[in-house]
Design an enzyme around this catalytic site. Structure first.
Site, PDB file in Angstrom:
ATOM      1  N   LYS A 217       0.865  -1.134  -0.100  1.00 47.62           N
ATOM      2  CA  LYS A 217       0.010   0.089   0.037  1.00 47.62           C
ATOM      3  C   LYS A 217       0.850   1.246   0.132  1.00 47.62           C
ATOM      4  CE  LYS A 217      -2.999   2.991   0.738  1.00 47.62           C
ATOM      5  NZ  LYS A 217      -4.006   3.588  -0.036  1.00 47.62           N
ATOM      6  N   CYS A 271      -3.574  11.084   1.646  1.00 43.46           N
ATOM      7  CA  CYS A 271      -2.797   9.741   1.287  1.00 43.46           C
ATOM      8  C   CYS A 271      -1.344   9.922   0.623  1.00 43.46           C
ATOM      9  CB  CYS A 271      -3.727   9.095   0.336  1.00 43.46           C
ATOM     10  SG  CYS A 271      -5.309   8.774   0.963  1.00 43.46           S
TER      11      CYS A 271
HETATM   12  N1  SAJ Z   1      -1.724  15.107  -8.407  1.00 44.00           N
HETATM   13  C1  SAJ Z   1      -1.098  15.932  -9.432  1.00 44.00           C
HETATM   14  N2  SAJ Z   1      -0.614  15.435 -10.575  1.00 44.00           N
HETATM   15  C2  SAJ Z   1      -0.950  14.200 -11.001  1.00 44.00           C
HETATM   16  C3  SAJ Z   1      -2.003  13.299 -10.120  1.00 44.00           C
HETATM   17  C4  SAJ Z   1      -2.307  13.959  -8.952  1.00 44.00           C
HETATM   18  O1  SAJ Z   1      -0.351  16.832  -9.042  1.00 44.00           O
HETATM   19  O2  SAJ Z   1      -0.717  13.865 -12.322  1.00 44.00           O
HETATM   20  C5  SAJ Z   1      -2.015  15.566  -7.176  1.00 44.00           C
HETATM   21  C6  SAJ Z   1      -3.405  15.697  -6.935  1.00 44.00           C
HETATM   22  O3  SAJ Z   1      -3.954  17.040  -7.496  1.00 44.00           O
HETATM   23  C7  SAJ Z   1      -3.654  15.767  -5.137  1.00 44.00           C
HETATM   24  C8  SAJ Z   1      -2.578  14.711  -5.060  1.00 44.00           C
HETATM   25  O4  SAJ Z   1      -1.712  14.601  -6.145  1.00 44.00           O
HETATM   26  O5  SAJ Z   1      -3.209  16.916  -4.861  1.00 44.00           O
HETATM   27  C9  SAJ Z   1      -3.075  13.207  -4.673  1.00 44.00           C
HETATM   28  O6  SAJ Z   1      -4.011  12.992  -5.861  1.00 44.00           O
HETATM   29  P1  SAJ Z   1      -4.456  11.651  -6.265  1.00 44.00           P
HETATM   30  O7  SAJ Z   1      -5.511  11.640  -7.334  1.00 44.00           O
HETATM   31  O8  SAJ Z   1      -3.089  11.167  -7.040  1.00 44.00           O
HETATM   32  O9  SAJ Z   1      -4.593  10.657  -5.175  1.00 44.00           O
HETATM   33  P2  SAJ Z   1      -5.415  10.748  -3.939  1.00 44.00           P
HETATM   34  O10 SAJ Z   1      -4.695  10.834  -2.886  1.00 44.00           O
HETATM   35  O11 SAJ Z   1      -6.788  11.060  -4.272  1.00 44.00           O
HETATM   36  O12 SAJ Z   1      -5.721   8.943  -3.821  1.00 44.00           O
HETATM   37  C10 SAJ Z   1      -4.708   7.898  -3.802  1.00 44.00           C
HETATM   38  C11 SAJ Z   1      -4.585   6.838  -5.007  1.00 44.00           C
HETATM   39  N3  SAJ Z   1      -3.457   6.284  -4.896  1.00 44.00           N
HETATM   40  C12 SAJ Z   1      -2.859   5.753  -6.054  1.00 44.00           C
HETATM   41  O13 SAJ Z   1      -3.120   6.214  -7.055  1.00 44.00           O
HETATM   42  C13 SAJ Z   1      -1.704   4.990  -6.212  1.00 44.00           C
HETATM   43  C14 SAJ Z   1      -5.828   6.085  -4.512  1.00 44.00           C
HETATM   44  O14 SAJ Z   1      -5.968   4.879  -5.338  1.00 44.00           O
HETATM   45  C15 SAJ Z   1      -5.499   5.447  -2.727  1.00 44.00           C
HETATM   46  O15 SAJ Z   1      -6.545   4.702  -2.558  1.00 44.00           O
HETATM   47  C16 SAJ Z   1      -5.570   6.756  -2.173  1.00 44.00           C
HETATM   48  O16 SAJ Z   1      -4.331   7.517  -2.398  1.00 44.00           O
HETATM   49  C17 SAJ Z   1      -5.337   6.478  -0.665  1.00 44.00           C
HETATM   50  O17 SAJ Z   1      -6.522   6.291   0.213  1.00 44.00           O
HETATM   51  O18 SAJ Z   1      -4.265   5.754  -0.091  1.00 44.00           O
END
Ligand code: SAJ
Length: 423
Positions: A217, A271
């Protein structure tokens, strides 16, 4: 106990402990697939929301499924943990000041649970934890209830670590379609947990031990953090080299083995901005993961510096900031880089007026509440006269129809590429 639990006074199929961003969607999906699910949360107000079938946060599909399962009586809310055949624990594991995992909630949940265990239950932990936590929780149960040692040793009681992997904004769908890692403390526990998840999960179930599942995870979220850091690093380089990072990304991603993620104002949420620290804090060294964390965390200051530079010669500048949530189409502001940008800039230029708009966020986050030069709005103003700089911090769908010309003569800091191609 809630009066409605009377119907299930034997034992419910599943008790869900923690009705937050993960626990509540999990409880409703479980209740849609099992006859009797009892949800419990330490927070009184949260329990009242759920028992009245009102979703306490924005998540597509949650409202309908919550209404359906509460109305049908398949999901009930209890004022203490109800006895159940299976338990799913989805309480937060926040980060402490020293960046280690704060396991207070999970230990406290296990301690409450220990009081009512009979010895034949299956306990599933979904909260994100550092490697070795499941084993520590088992030890704690036996310490509190030595009479359960035989149940643990003989595998009559099962304990498994099955991390949640759902993406906020698409939780209800991903709960059912994602593959799952099933990390039994014993093989028997893995098999029991797999049987339970197979009732509602269409994805494949991958069985392993609890320690590997815990680490997997953390690896998943650290992988994403490192990749976002790469995109953010490129963005910083592009800004210095007068290259449009969005065009560069699009071109580089035409390569069959390149897939650069999106740069932004930083990484937020509960996360990705947190979990990699649990790997950094584990045995061994993780300089790459640590450096990615620092880079992503430095982004809000960098964005604020750029705004400061743009309005250097303007007295009492007016900044219009779009978005406060940690990412698009959610109302969650936990660890939001957008909030950080606004807070840092408001301190750097106390004479500036900063209007922040987020149609999804209902209450101004505490970090910027009460700052006299920050004005929080939920609706877009009709008049943009006097705005000097528009700063895009979140690409909510509600902002997608905006055009740059609407704002008149303004400077733009578009951290999310909302207006890419229209410059
Ligand atoms: N972000 C970027 N650029 C990107 C993607 C995301 O700047 O290309 C930023 C987002 O704006 C945000 C942060 O990253 O601020 C996190 O967003 P996210 O959409 O990447 O992830 P979370 O936190 O919403 O959810 C993540 C997911 N993990 C992965 O994709 C590996 C989700 O599957 C998990 O279940 C979740 O964390 C968790 O609960 O751990």
């Amino acid at each position: 106990m809630n009066a409605s639990l009377g119907a299930h006074s034997q034992r419910v199929d599943i008790g869900v402990i923690g009705l937050g961003y993960i626990g509540l969607p999990t409880a409703v999906v479980l209740a849609d697939n099992f006859d009797a699910v009892a949800g419990y949360d330490i927070d009184d107000a949260r329990r009242r929301f759920v028992e009245n079938a009102v979703a306490p946060f924005v998540e597509p599909g949650l409202d309908q499924l919550l209404k359906k399962t509460v109305t049908s009586g398949k999901l009930v809310v209890t004022d203490s943990i109800a006895t159940a055949e299976n338990f799913v624990i989805a309480v937060p594991t926040p980060i402490s000041e020293d960046r280690s995992a704060d396991l207070t909630y999970i230990f406290s949940a296990i301690e409450s649970l220990a009081e009512i265990l009979r010895g034949d239950e299956l306990l599933i932990i979904e909260s994100t934890c550092p490697p070795g936590t499941t084993a520590r929780l088992v030890d704690r149960i036996v310490e509190l209830r030595p009479d359960l040692k035989e149940a643990v040793d003989s595998e009559r009681m099962g304990i498994a670590y099955c991390p949640e992997r759902v993406l906020p904004g698409n939780i209800i769908e991903e709960l059912q379609s994602n593959d799952r890692i099933i990390g039994g403390y014993t093989t028997n526990a893995s098999n029991r947990a797999a049987k339970l998840y197979s009732q509602f999960c269409r994805g494949q179930l991958w069985l392993t031990d609890s320690r590997t599942a815990e680490m997997s995870k953390l690896a998943e979220n650290a992988f994403r953090d490192v990749n976002i850091a790469f995109a953010n690093q490129l963005e910083l380089l592009c800004a210095q080299n007068e290259v449009d990072v969005w065009e560069l990304r699009e071109l580089a991603n035409k390569h069959p083995r390149v897939n650069i993620l999106e740069p932004g104002p930083g990484v937020g949420g509960h996360c990705i901005a947190v979990d990699p620290w649990f790997l950094v804090g584990a045995e061994g060294n993780a300089p790459l993961i640590e450096s990615a964390r620092h880079l992503n965390d430095s982004k809000p200051q960098n964005i604020s510096n750029r705004i400061v530079e743009l309005v250097q010669s303007v007295d009492e500048p007016h900044i219009l900031a779009l978005g406060l949530a940690f990412k698009e189409n959610v109302d969650d502001v936990r660890h939001s880089p957008a909030v950080e940008v606004v807070r840092i800039f408001s301190e750097a230029r106390p004479d500036a007026e900063i209007t922040v708009i987020d149609p999804l966020v209902s209450v101004c986050p505490p970090e910027i509440q009460g700052i006299s030069n920050v004005h929080f709005l939920r609706e877009m103003p009709t008049d943009f006269a006097g705005v000097d700089v528009v700063v895009v911090l979140v690409a909510h769908n509600e902002f997608k129809d905006l055009t740059l010309s609407q704002f008149g003569e303004v400077k733009l800091v578009d951290t999310r590429g909302l207006f890419k191609g229209s410059m």
